[in-house]
Design a protein around this motif. Structure first.
Motif, PDB file in Angstrom:
ATOM      1  N   VAL A 170       0.840  -1.194   0.000  1.00  0.00           N
ATOM      2  CA  VAL A 170       0.000   0.000   0.000  1.00  0.00           C
ATOM      3  C   VAL A 170       0.877   1.248   0.000  1.00  0.00           C
ATOM      4  N   ARG A 171       0.674   2.096  -0.997  1.00  0.00           N
ATOM      5  CA  ARG A 171       1.361   3.388  -1.052  1.00  0.00           C
ATOM      6  C   ARG A 171       0.463   4.492  -0.483  1.00  0.00           C
ATOM      7  N   LEU A 172      -0.816   4.456  -0.845  1.00  0.00           N
ATOM      8  CA  LEU A 172      -1.751   5.495  -0.412  1.00  0.00           C
ATOM      9  C   LEU A 172      -2.986   4.850   0.195  1.00  0.00           C
ATOM     10  N   LEU A 173      -3.261   5.177   1.456  1.00  0.00           N
ATOM     11  CA  LEU A 173      -4.480   4.730   2.124  1.00  0.00           C
ATOM     12  C   LEU A 173      -5.469   5.881   2.122  1.00  0.00           C
ATOM     13  N   ILE A 174      -6.594   5.686   1.430  1.00  0.00           N
ATOM     14  CA  ILE A 174      -7.658   6.687   1.391  1.00  0.00           C
ATOM     15  C   ILE A 174      -8.667   6.352   2.485  1.00  0.00           C
ATOM     16  N   VAL A 175      -9.004   7.350   3.294  1.00  0.00           N
ATOM     17  CA  VAL A 175      -9.905   7.148   4.430  1.00  0.00           C
ATOM     18  C   VAL A 175     -11.159   7.990   4.229  1.00  0.00           C
ATOM     19  N   GLY A 176     -12.289   7.336   4.011  1.00  0.00           N
ATOM     20  CA  GLY A 176     -13.561   8.035   3.968  1.00  0.00           C
ATOM     21  C   GLY A 176     -14.064   8.295   5.381  1.00  0.00           C
ATOM     22  N   VAL A 177     -15.162   9.023   5.490  1.00  0.00           N
ATOM     23  CA  VAL A 177     -15.711   9.297   6.819  1.00  0.00           C
ATOM     24  C   VAL A 177     -16.462   8.073   7.332  1.00  0.00           C
ATOM     25  N   ASN A 178     -17.518   7.661   6.623  1.00  0.00           N
ATOM     26  CA  ASN A 178     -18.251   6.439   6.960  1.00  0.00           C
ATOM     27  C   ASN A 178     -19.102   6.059   5.762  1.00  0.00           C
ATOM     28  N   PRO A 179     -19.587   4.823   5.708  1.00  0.00           N
ATOM     29  CA  PRO A 179     -20.405   4.423   4.565  1.00  0.00           C
ATOM     30  C   PRO A 179     -21.755   5.138   4.562  1.00  0.00           C
ATOM     31  N   GLY A 180     -22.172   5.581   3.388  1.00  0.00           N
ATOM     32  CA  GLY A 180     -23.551   6.007   3.217  1.00  0.00           C
ATOM     33  C   GLY A 180     -24.445   4.789   3.082  1.00  0.00           C
ATOM     34  N   LEU A 181     -25.747   5.004   3.062  1.00  0.00           N
ATOM     35  CA  LEU A 181     -26.672   3.872   2.994  1.00  0.00           C
ATOM     36  C   LEU A 181     -26.558   3.131   1.672  1.00  0.00           C
ATOM     37  N   TRP A 182     -26.370   3.862   0.576  1.00  0.00           N
ATOM     38  CA  TRP A 182     -26.208   3.197  -0.728  1.00  0.00           C
ATOM     39  C   TRP A 182     -24.922   2.358  -0.724  1.00  0.00           C
ATOM     40  N   ALA A 185     -12.138  13.792  14.640  1.00  0.00           N
ATOM     41  CA  ALA A 185     -11.518  12.486  14.853  1.00  0.00           C
ATOM     42  C   ALA A 185     -10.141  12.589  15.487  1.00  0.00           C
ATOM     43  N   PHE A 186      -9.390  13.619  15.117  1.00  0.00           N
ATOM     44  CA  PHE A 186      -8.023  13.728  15.597  1.00  0.00           C
ATOM     45  C   PHE A 186      -7.807  14.896  16.568  1.00  0.00           C
ATOM     46  N   GLY A 187      -8.906  15.525  16.996  1.00  0.00           N
ATOM     47  CA  GLY A 187      -8.815  16.575  17.991  1.00  0.00           C
ATOM     48  C   GLY A 187      -8.040  17.788  17.532  1.00  0.00           C
ATOM     49  N   LEU A 188      -8.234  18.159  16.258  1.00  0.00           N
ATOM     50  CA  LEU A 188      -7.499  19.288  15.678  1.00  0.00           C
ATOM     51  C   LEU A 188      -8.494  20.265  15.059  1.00  0.00           C
ATOM     52  N   PRO A 189      -9.168  21.055  15.874  1.00  0.00           N
ATOM     53  CA  PRO A 189     -10.270  21.899  15.377  1.00  0.00           C
ATOM     54  C   PRO A 189      -9.854  22.987  14.401  1.00  0.00           C
ATOM     55  N   GLY A 209     -17.269   2.697  10.746  1.00  0.00           N
ATOM     56  CA  GLY A 209     -17.849   1.659   9.905  1.00  0.00           C
ATOM     57  C   GLY A 209     -19.359   1.670   9.826  1.00  0.00           C
ATOM     58  N   ARG A 210     -20.024   2.399  10.750  1.00  0.00           N
ATOM     59  CA  ARG A 210     -21.489   2.422  10.773  1.00  0.00           C
ATOM     60  C   ARG A 210     -22.029   3.264   9.627  1.00  0.00           C
ATOM     61  N   ALA A 211     -23.037   2.748   8.948  1.00  0.00           N
ATOM     62  CA  ALA A 211     -23.632   3.462   7.819  1.00  0.00           C
ATOM     63  C   ALA A 211     -24.700   4.440   8.294  1.00  0.00           C
ATOM     64  N   THR A 212     -24.690   5.623   7.700  1.00  0.00           N
ATOM     65  CA  THR A 212     -25.707   6.633   8.002  1.00  0.00           C
ATOM     66  C   THR A 212     -26.112   7.325   6.713  1.00  0.00           C
ATOM     67  N   ALA A 213     -27.247   8.011   6.767  1.00  0.00           N
ATOM     68  CA  ALA A 213     -27.684   8.766   5.596  1.00  0.00           C
ATOM     69  C   ALA A 213     -26.779   9.964   5.357  1.00  0.00           C
ATOM     70  N   ARG A 214     -26.279  10.579   6.440  1.00  0.00           N
ATOM     71  CA  ARG A 214     -25.379  11.730   6.335  1.00  0.00           C
ATOM     72  C   ARG A 214     -24.253  11.574   7.357  1.00  0.00           C
ATOM     73  N   ALA A 215     -23.073  12.075   6.996  1.00  0.00           N
ATOM     74  CA  ALA A 215     -21.929  11.940   7.892  1.00  0.00           C
ATOM     75  C   ALA A 215     -22.131  12.699   9.194  1.00  0.00           C
ATOM     76  N   ASP A 216     -22.941  13.778   9.168  1.00  0.00           N
ATOM     77  CA  ASP A 216     -23.121  14.561  10.400  1.00  0.00           C
ATOM     78  C   ASP A 216     -24.008  13.858  11.424  1.00  0.00           C
ATOM     79  N   GLU A 217     -24.468  12.655  11.106  1.00  0.00           N
ATOM     80  CA  GLU A 217     -25.207  11.847  12.083  1.00  0.00           C
ATOM     81  C   GLU A 217     -24.275  11.087  13.014  1.00  0.00           C
ATOM     82  N   LEU A 218     -22.987  11.069  12.721  1.00  0.00           N
ATOM     83  CA  LEU A 218     -22.027  10.389  13.582  1.00  0.00           C
ATOM     84  C   LEU A 218     -21.789  11.196  14.850  1.00  0.00           C
ATOM     85  N   THR A 219     -21.520  10.516  15.948  1.00  0.00           N
ATOM     86  CA  THR A 219     -21.229  11.202  17.204  1.00  0.00           C
ATOM     87  C   THR A 219     -19.743  11.538  17.284  1.00  0.00           C
ATOM     88  N   PRO A 220     -19.394  12.579  18.045  1.00  0.00           N
ATOM     89  CA  PRO A 220     -17.966  12.887  18.226  1.00  0.00           C
ATOM     90  C   PRO A 220     -17.166  11.704  18.764  1.00  0.00           C
TER      91      PRO A 220
END
Length: 232
Positions: free
Chosen positions: A64-76, A175-179, A131-142
């Motif tokens: 692996v040269r580049l690891l791409i990190v998404g926020v979380n899965p959408g429902l689709w 996620a990383f405490g860097l506001p 890893g939890r799927a949501t309709a929108r990323a802003d549904e995730l808790t801090p």
């Protein structure tokens, strides 16, 4: 590292990756058997399941040269077990425009084995903060995001890719405490516990809801990340 040809700049024909097969971590078939979900089906994928989508990873993490990190899965995405699968998401078009893929991947029915291979042969892997799927990323808790950040820190220690790119500045900050973090390459040492020789980038969220970006601007940012990687 993997013996693939690097992507070329947008508008230039790229060399195809070599034809060697890269053994991949096992992934589940699409829950819908290769068809697109209908709107009425999506709600059933909004569950507490912490593994709503399988990562795209090689068996040998050293490739692996580049690891791409998404926020979380959408429902689709959860419905078809494929990253950035909802039609209209600009992830795949921007990756193609940047030269990461030799065509625009259509993941709306699932990610095909050939498309998974072209990523892995170029040394590209994908995962999510949460890893939890949501309709929108802003549904995730801090707390979910903070836990996800710690998991990425630990995973990077194991994988040691050349670089990590997190797709979403708002989620990254939590996620990383860097506001006060901004898009682009992050200064060394800003993330506590981060592996020293792994570059860390933040790129924009590619969702169509992000009106500040276009396919071209996203592609330019992906290209900047790739061009920063050390030669193989």
């Amino acid at each position: 590292m993997s013996s693939h040809s690097p992507p070329r700049a947008a508008g230039v024909e790229i060399e195809p990756p070599d034809s060697s097969h890269v053994p991949a971590r096992e992934r589940r078939a699409s829950p819908l058997g290769g068809r697109k979900p209908v709107t009425a089906e999506l709600a059933q994928f909004q569950t507490p399941d912490e593994h709503a989508m399988d990562d795209i990873l090689p068996v040998d993490l050293a490739t692996v040269r580049l690891l791409i990190v998404g926020v979380n899965p959408g429902l689709w995405t959860a419905a078809v077990n494929a990253p950035f699968a909802r039609p209209g998401n600009r992830f795949w078009p921007s990756l193609h425009r940047a030269g990461f893929t030799d065509h625009t991947v259509d993941a709306s029915r699932g990610l095909s084995a050939p498309d998974e291979q072209q990523l892995l042969r170029r040394g590209i892997a994908l995962t999510n903060l949460v890893g939890r799927a949501t309709a929108r990323a802003d549904e995730l808790t801090p707390s979910e995001l903070r836990d996800g950040g710690q998991r990425i820190i630990e995973r990077v220690k194991e994988m040691r890719p050349d670089a990590v790119a997190v797709a979403g500045i708002t989620a990254f900050r939590t996620a990383f405490g860097l506001p006060k973090s901004k898009l682009g390459r992050q200064e060394a040492g800003t993330v506590v516990g981060w592996t020293e020789d792994v570059d860390l980038w933040v790129v924009p969220q590619p969702s169509g809801l992000n009106a500040h970006e276009t396919i071209d601007t996203l592609a330019a940012k992906w290209r900047e990340v790739w061009d920063s990687l050390p030669p193989e």
